[in-house]
Design a protein around this motif. Sequence first.
Motif, PDB file in Angstrom:
ATOM      1  N   GLU A  13       0.529  -1.506   0.321  1.00  0.00           N
ATOM      2  CA  GLU A  13      -0.265   0.100   0.250  1.00  0.00           C
ATOM      3  C   GLU A  13       0.969   1.260   0.028  1.00  0.00           C
ATOM      4  O   GLU A  13       0.631   2.058  -0.455  1.00  0.00           O
ATOM      5  N   ARG A  17       1.099   4.528  -2.543  1.00  0.00           N
ATOM      6  CA  ARG A  17       0.860   5.780  -2.703  1.00  0.00           C
ATOM      7  C   ARG A  17       2.361   6.465  -3.175  1.00  0.00           C
ATOM      8  O   ARG A  17       1.789   7.271  -4.111  1.00  0.00           O
ATOM      9  N   LYS A  81      -4.589  -0.542  -9.453  1.00  0.00           N
ATOM     10  CA  LYS A  81      -4.824   0.591  -8.211  1.00  0.00           C
ATOM     11  C   LYS A  81      -4.981   1.976  -8.619  1.00  0.00           C
ATOM     12  O   LYS A  81      -5.072   2.858  -8.296  1.00  0.00           O
ATOM     13  N   TYR A  85      -6.911   5.745  -8.387  1.00  0.00           N
ATOM     14  CA  TYR A  85      -6.047   7.255  -8.008  1.00  0.00           C
ATOM     15  C   TYR A  85      -6.501   8.135  -8.841  1.00  0.00           C
ATOM     16  O   TYR A  85      -6.890   9.109  -8.537  1.00  0.00           O
ATOM     17  N   LEU A 122      -3.263  13.879  -2.489  1.00  0.00           N
ATOM     18  CA  LEU A 122      -2.919  12.745  -1.941  1.00  0.00           C
ATOM     19  C   LEU A 122      -3.996  11.948  -1.135  1.00  0.00           C
ATOM     20  O   LEU A 122      -4.633  11.041  -0.822  1.00  0.00           O
ATOM     21  N   GLU A 126      -6.967  10.086  -0.280  1.00  0.00           N
ATOM     22  CA  GLU A 126      -7.594   9.798  -0.032  1.00  0.00           C
ATOM     23  C   GLU A 126      -8.559   8.651   0.920  1.00  0.00           C
ATOM     24  O   GLU A 126      -9.405   8.343   1.126  1.00  0.00           O
ATOM     25  N   MET A 130     -11.482   7.695  -0.993  1.00  0.00           N
ATOM     26  CA  MET A 130     -10.798   6.074  -0.898  1.00  0.00           C
ATOM     27  C   MET A 130     -11.253   5.163   0.390  1.00  0.00           C
ATOM     28  O   MET A 130     -11.032   5.767   1.618  1.00  0.00           O
ATOM     29  N   LEU A 133      -9.409   2.756   2.764  1.00  0.00           N
ATOM     30  CA  LEU A 133      -7.846   3.099   4.048  1.00  0.00           C
ATOM     31  C   LEU A 133      -8.558   3.975   5.121  1.00  0.00           C
ATOM     32  O   LEU A 133      -9.812   4.989   4.995  1.00  0.00           O
ATOM     33  N   THR A 138      -3.376   6.949   5.930  1.00  0.00           N
ATOM     34  CA  THR A 138      -3.675   7.659   5.347  1.00  0.00           C
ATOM     35  C   THR A 138      -2.507   9.140   5.709  1.00  0.00           C
ATOM     36  O   THR A 138      -2.032   9.118   4.751  1.00  0.00           O
TER      37      THR A 138
END
Length: 174
Positions: A13, A17, A81, A85, A122, A126, A130, A133, A138
């Motif tokens: 993960e 990221r 993934k 994003y 970012l 998230e 997202m 998460l 995050t």
Amino acid sequence: MIAATEDKALRKEDRLRELALMVLVTADACRISGVAALHRVGRAFVSDTPSDEPPPTPYFRPERLDALLPGVEEWRAGLAKLESYAQAYDANDAKVDQLLRDASPRWRLDRMSSVDRCLLRLGCLELVAMTDLRPRQTINGAVELAKRYGSDTSRAFVNGILDQVRKNLGMPFR
């Protein structure tokens, strides 16, 4: 200050990221969409297929970046993934920027360093888009990237603003 990824083994993960950060920095620097940036990063640094673009110069992919850039297999494994994003960024960019403005009234986005701005985008992305998460993951992930790629003050800056975004969204720190 850029430290090689291999210095500390990253979880899957965290590495995704980190790659998503590369895509967002490209989108920010080139002023293009997240999806276009994803394809540009893939073509420029990862692709093993020939393209219509001119061949790279010897300085295009310096050896010191090889540890940071993904290999073809790693890129393919994380592409789904990374696409999520990029698509989430394109769909929520105005909302994310507004959340960041609300959380940092004393800092204009255009006055932040590109890396800090993209780390905040970012992390905020998230938090907003997202759902798989947790806020703690995050924020901690963004702070780790800030340590690796940002300035000496980036870690505290990113942590403080993302925590304020989390509070403004009414999310528990779990």
